[in-house]
Write a protein that holds these residues in place. Structure first.
Motif, PDB file in Angstrom:
ATOM      1  N   UNK A 178      11.799   1.950 -12.023  1.00  0.00           N
ATOM      2  CA  UNK A 178      10.421   1.487 -12.128  1.00  0.00           C
ATOM      3  C   UNK A 178       9.882   1.104 -10.764  1.00  0.00           C
ATOM      4  N   UNK A 179       8.782   0.348 -10.734  1.00  0.00           N
ATOM      5  CA  UNK A 179       8.195  -0.064  -9.451  1.00  0.00           C
ATOM      6  C   UNK A 179       9.174  -0.916  -8.638  1.00  0.00           C
ATOM      7  N   UNK A 224      14.675   4.845  -3.255  1.00  0.00           N
ATOM      8  CA  UNK A 224      13.264   4.489  -3.134  1.00  0.00           C
ATOM      9  C   UNK A 224      12.445   5.757  -3.037  1.00  0.00           C
ATOM     10  N   UNK A 225      11.505   5.944  -3.958  1.00  0.00           N
ATOM     11  CA  UNK A 225      10.680   7.157  -3.996  1.00  0.00           C
ATOM     12  C   UNK A 225       9.233   6.783  -3.709  1.00  0.00           C
ATOM     13  N   UNK A 274       8.995  -6.448  -7.622  1.00  0.00           N
ATOM     14  CA  UNK A 274       9.368  -7.207  -8.815  1.00  0.00           C
ATOM     15  C   UNK A 274      10.550  -6.642  -9.581  1.00  0.00           C
ATOM     16  N   UNK A 275      11.253  -5.659  -9.000  1.00  0.00           N
ATOM     17  CA  UNK A 275      12.377  -5.038  -9.699  1.00  0.00           C
ATOM     18  C   UNK A 275      13.465  -6.050 -10.018  1.00  0.00           C
ATOM     19  N   UNK A 276      14.079  -5.862 -11.163  1.00  0.00           N
ATOM     20  CA  UNK A 276      15.213  -6.676 -11.585  1.00  0.00           C
ATOM     21  C   UNK A 276      16.211  -5.737 -12.236  1.00  0.00           C
ATOM     22  N   UNK A 289       0.814  -1.211   0.000  1.00  0.00           N
ATOM     23  CA  UNK A 289       0.000   0.000   0.000  1.00  0.00           C
ATOM     24  C   UNK A 289       0.848   1.261   0.000  1.00  0.00           C
ATOM     25  N   UNK A 290       2.092   1.140   0.426  1.00  0.00           N
ATOM     26  CA  UNK A 290       3.022   2.267   0.370  1.00  0.00           C
ATOM     27  C   UNK A 290       3.785   2.102  -0.949  1.00  0.00           C
ATOM     28  N   UNK A 291       3.182   2.592  -2.014  1.00  0.00           N
ATOM     29  CA  UNK A 291       3.772   2.402  -3.342  1.00  0.00           C
ATOM     30  C   UNK A 291       5.130   3.078  -3.426  1.00  0.00           C
ATOM     31  N   UNK A 292       6.147   2.286  -3.779  1.00  0.00           N
ATOM     32  CA  UNK A 292       7.498   2.817  -3.931  1.00  0.00           C
ATOM     33  C   UNK A 292       8.004   2.565  -5.338  1.00  0.00           C
ATOM     34  N   UNK A 293       8.683   3.554  -5.870  1.00  0.00           N
ATOM     35  CA  UNK A 293       9.416   3.394  -7.113  1.00  0.00           C
ATOM     36  C   UNK A 293      10.874   3.227  -6.742  1.00  0.00           C
ATOM     37  N   UNK A 294      11.587   2.469  -7.561  1.00  0.00           N
ATOM     38  CA  UNK A 294      12.981   2.170  -7.285  1.00  0.00           C
ATOM     39  C   UNK A 294      13.846   2.613  -8.458  1.00  0.00           C
TER      40      UNK A 294
END
Length: 183
Positions: A132-133, A160-161, A136-138, A101-106
């Motif tokens: 990106x998100x 992390x944003x 699931x980051x790779x 629920x705490x959406x983070x972009x990486x």
């Protein structure tokens, strides 16, 4: 000799002749040889460490920050060490959050040194390998890998944003999983 015996003798000779001819036609002998250059098999130690030499389970506390709102970020360097004695290929294989629920972009960038990844501002001389998100980051994306020589390291600048749709007054933790192979 009677005619009947002659015909039996001629018929028997014909059967034996056919049997000999058929066995000669199917009795071919095949032979071929080829010399191959032998391959080389070598062994070594593959050892990926993060945060410090010999560390495989690292609490990345430098990335934590309290009181961030939408658009706010935390940024910190993360060193990836090849503690083994073979050339290592590695990547950030996956990233997960305890509270989606705490959406983070990486954003993951490669920098020359830890000071090149300040807590505030853009990293110096960075090469972005993922943006990106977080979930699931790779980095880099499969099938690509980063390469580190034995005894060497590479510094990642990890940011992390907080996304615009993040829950307010909530917190989350992130887990990063790395994969490594010998080259």
């Amino acid at each position: 000799m009677s005619n009947k015996a002659r015909w039996l003798a001629i018929g028997g000779a014909a059967v034996v002749g056919v049997a000999l001819m058929s066995s000669q036609q199917t009795g071919a002998l095949w032979s071929q040889t080829q010399t191959l250059n032998p391959g080389v098999i070598s062994s070594g130690t593959l050892d990926l460490a993060v945060g410090g030499v010999g560390v495989s389970d690292y609490a990345f506390e430098a990335l934590g920050k309290e009181g961030l709102g939408a658009g706010g970020y935390a940024q910190a360097p993360l060193s990836v060490y090849n503690s083994g004695d073979v050339v290592m290929k590695y990547r950030l294989q996956d990233a997960a959050q305890s509270n989606p629920g705490v959406a983070l972009d990486l954003t993951v960038s490669v920098v020359d040194s830890e000071p090149a990844c300040p807590a505030e501002g853009d990293p110096a001389g960075a090469t972005v390998v993922y943006d990106g998100p977080l979930i699931g980051a790779q980095a880099p994306a499969d099938p690509e890998w980063r390469t580190v020589e034995p005894g060497a390291s590479e510094v990642l600048c990890v940011r992390g944003t907080v996304g615009e749709d993040a829950e307010q007054d909530a917190s989350t933790t992130a887990t990063f999983t790395f994969a490594a192979e010998s080259r």
